[in-house]
Scaffold this motif. Structure first.
Motif, PDB file in Angstrom:
ATOM      1  N   ILE A 221      32.666  34.755  38.163  1.00 33.85           N
ATOM      2  CA  ILE A 221      33.977  34.494  38.755  1.00 33.85           C
ATOM      3  C   ILE A 221      34.389  35.645  39.672  1.00 33.85           C
ATOM      4  N   ARG A 222      34.178  36.864  39.195  1.00 39.84           N
ATOM      5  CA  ARG A 222      34.569  38.013  40.016  1.00 39.84           C
ATOM      6  C   ARG A 222      33.756  38.067  41.305  1.00 39.84           C
ATOM      7  N   HIS A 225      35.237  35.578  43.656  1.00 37.60           N
ATOM      8  CA  HIS A 225      36.519  36.149  44.095  1.00 37.60           C
ATOM      9  C   HIS A 225      36.301  37.198  45.182  1.00 37.60           C
ATOM     10  N   ASP A 226      35.418  38.152  44.913  1.00 36.67           N
ATOM     11  CA  ASP A 226      35.183  39.237  45.867  1.00 36.67           C
ATOM     12  C   ASP A 226      34.614  38.707  47.182  1.00 36.67           C
ATOM     13  N   THR A 228      34.882  35.668  48.438  1.00 40.02           N
ATOM     14  CA  THR A 228      35.859  34.836  49.143  1.00 40.02           C
ATOM     15  C   THR A 228      36.860  35.697  49.899  1.00 40.02           C
ATOM     16  N   LEU A 229      37.378  36.720  49.247  1.00 38.56           N
ATOM     17  CA  LEU A 229      38.343  37.591  49.919  1.00 38.56           C
ATOM     18  C   LEU A 229      37.678  38.385  51.038  1.00 38.56           C
ATOM     19  N   PHE A 235      41.308  32.257  47.608  1.00 37.53           N
ATOM     20  CA  PHE A 235      40.570  32.085  46.355  1.00 37.53           C
ATOM     21  C   PHE A 235      41.420  31.311  45.352  1.00 37.53           C
ATOM     22  N   GLN A 237      41.112  28.739  41.370  1.00 40.32           N
ATOM     23  CA  GLN A 237      40.329  28.284  40.226  1.00 40.32           C
ATOM     24  C   GLN A 237      40.849  26.910  39.809  1.00 40.32           C
ATOM     25  N   TYR A 242      44.031  30.089  34.320  1.00 42.88           N
ATOM     26  CA  TYR A 242      43.726  31.362  34.965  1.00 42.88           C
ATOM     27  C   TYR A 242      44.851  31.837  35.889  1.00 42.88           C
ATOM     28  N   LEU A 248      42.159  38.381  37.466  1.00 44.79           N
ATOM     29  CA  LEU A 248      42.143  37.917  38.855  1.00 44.79           C
ATOM     30  C   LEU A 248      43.333  37.024  39.195  1.00 44.79           C
ATOM     31  N   ASP A 251      45.289  37.267  42.572  1.00 46.35           N
ATOM     32  CA  ASP A 251      44.609  36.852  43.797  1.00 46.35           C
ATOM     33  C   ASP A 251      44.308  35.362  43.831  1.00 46.35           C
ATOM     34  N   ALA A 252      44.464  34.667  42.720  1.00 52.23           N
ATOM     35  CA  ALA A 252      44.142  33.240  42.652  1.00 52.23           C
ATOM     36  C   ALA A 252      45.367  32.437  43.066  1.00 52.23           C
TER      37      ALA A 252
END
Length: 293
Positions: A221-222, A225-226, A228-229, A235, A237, A242, A248, A251-252
């Motif tokens: 998942i991280r 996330h990383d 995508t940003l 980003f 889910q 979540y 995260l 940022d979601a």
């Protein structure tokens, strides 16, 4: 910086430090309120519509940011979704459709009946992401063709007006649901025309063999996330649990299901953030919270 149609995604100057949808290059009106909320750094949530029930749809759509019309795991047909959208046009929730795949005719049908977003599942590679983007907007940025449908009367005063404004009001969402997709996440997110990348939480658990509270699952998942940003995209889910309490969460921004903005709940539903039936994780396995990490 990557560009998505006439929308460009830039790093926000807010304290959250999340990507935000920039103002469109043209002066076209913004009628997709989900885009505006994402620009403001807000989280957006949906109600998942799985049955042809215009009355239930029109009631739920008063209370959510967008409607997730489920056409991957339901028997809904395009005529069903078309009728529901027509039953209460301009209701608060923006209509978006999870399609079975990224085929041209599926995306053309979805947009012609009035959807302002498509959600493409199980995107493992750049080719599938490119197909999703290719058919989702009009030229010159993509290859959606002009056709008849109720969309132009819903969102424009006429066909020409709709065609000029649609690109700036469309969202293309792709789902990362396998370890292969995780490995290719940066390249997928970097495809022009892809706006949002979300984790398909249950399927990622199934395909990887890792429960959602497993450190190896959380590492995947991280990475998404990383990546995508880093690509300058939004980003999210699928699992709305979540949205808070997870490392995260801040940022979601884009979720399937979740709380209504006014606290409304459909009859018989106690937890609006629970995954849809059939998409739950293994019993007893819950995503870790900040306290667990």
């Amino acid at each position: 910086m990557r560009f998505s149609s006439t929308l460009c995604l830039v790093l926000s100057g807010s304290l959250l430090g999340i990507p935000a949808l920039a103002q469109p290059a043209s002066n076209s009106p913004l009628y997709n309120t989900v885009i505006q909320k994402l620009r403001e750094g807000k989280q957006v949530f949906s109600f998942t519509q799985v049955k042809n029930d215009p009355q239930a749809y029109c009631e739920a759509a008063k209370h959510y940011d967008y409607t997730w019309f489920e056409m991957q795991h339901s028997t809904l047909e395009f005529r069903d979704v078309e009728a529901m959208i027509a039953a209460c046009p301009h209701v608060r929730a923006i209509p978006m459709i999870r399609l079975p795949d990224a085929q041209e005719w599926h995306i053309q049908h979805a947009t012609d009946i009035g959807a302002l977003g498509v959600i493409i599942p199980t995107v493992d590679d750049v080719d599938r992401a490119r197909e999703a983007a290719k058919w989702s907007r009009y030229p010159p940025v993509a290859r959606r063709s002009s056709g008849n449908g109720q969309a132009r009367s819903l969102w424009g005063s006429n066909a020409a007006n709709y065609a000029k404004t649609f690109n700036d009001n469309m969202l293309v969402v792709v789902m990362i649901e396998t370890p292969t997709g995780v490995a290719n996440a940066y390249d997928i997110a970097s495809v022009p025309g892809i706006d949002i990348v979300i984790i398909g939480n249950n399927d990622l658990s199934v395909f990887s063999g890792f429960a959602q509270d497993d450190d190896r699952y959380q590492a995947m998942i991280r990475k998404v996330h990383d990546d995508t940003l880093r690509a300058g995209k939004i980003f999210g889910q699928a699992n709305a649990i979540y949205a808070t309490g997870h490392p995260l969460s801040k940022d979601a921004k884009f979720f399937q299901n979740g709380p209504a903005f006014d606290g409304w709940k459909p009859a018989g539903v106690s937890n609006t953030s629970a995954p849809p039936p059939g998409e739950e994780d293994a019993p007893g396995k819950k995503p870790p919270t900040k306290k667990d990490k």
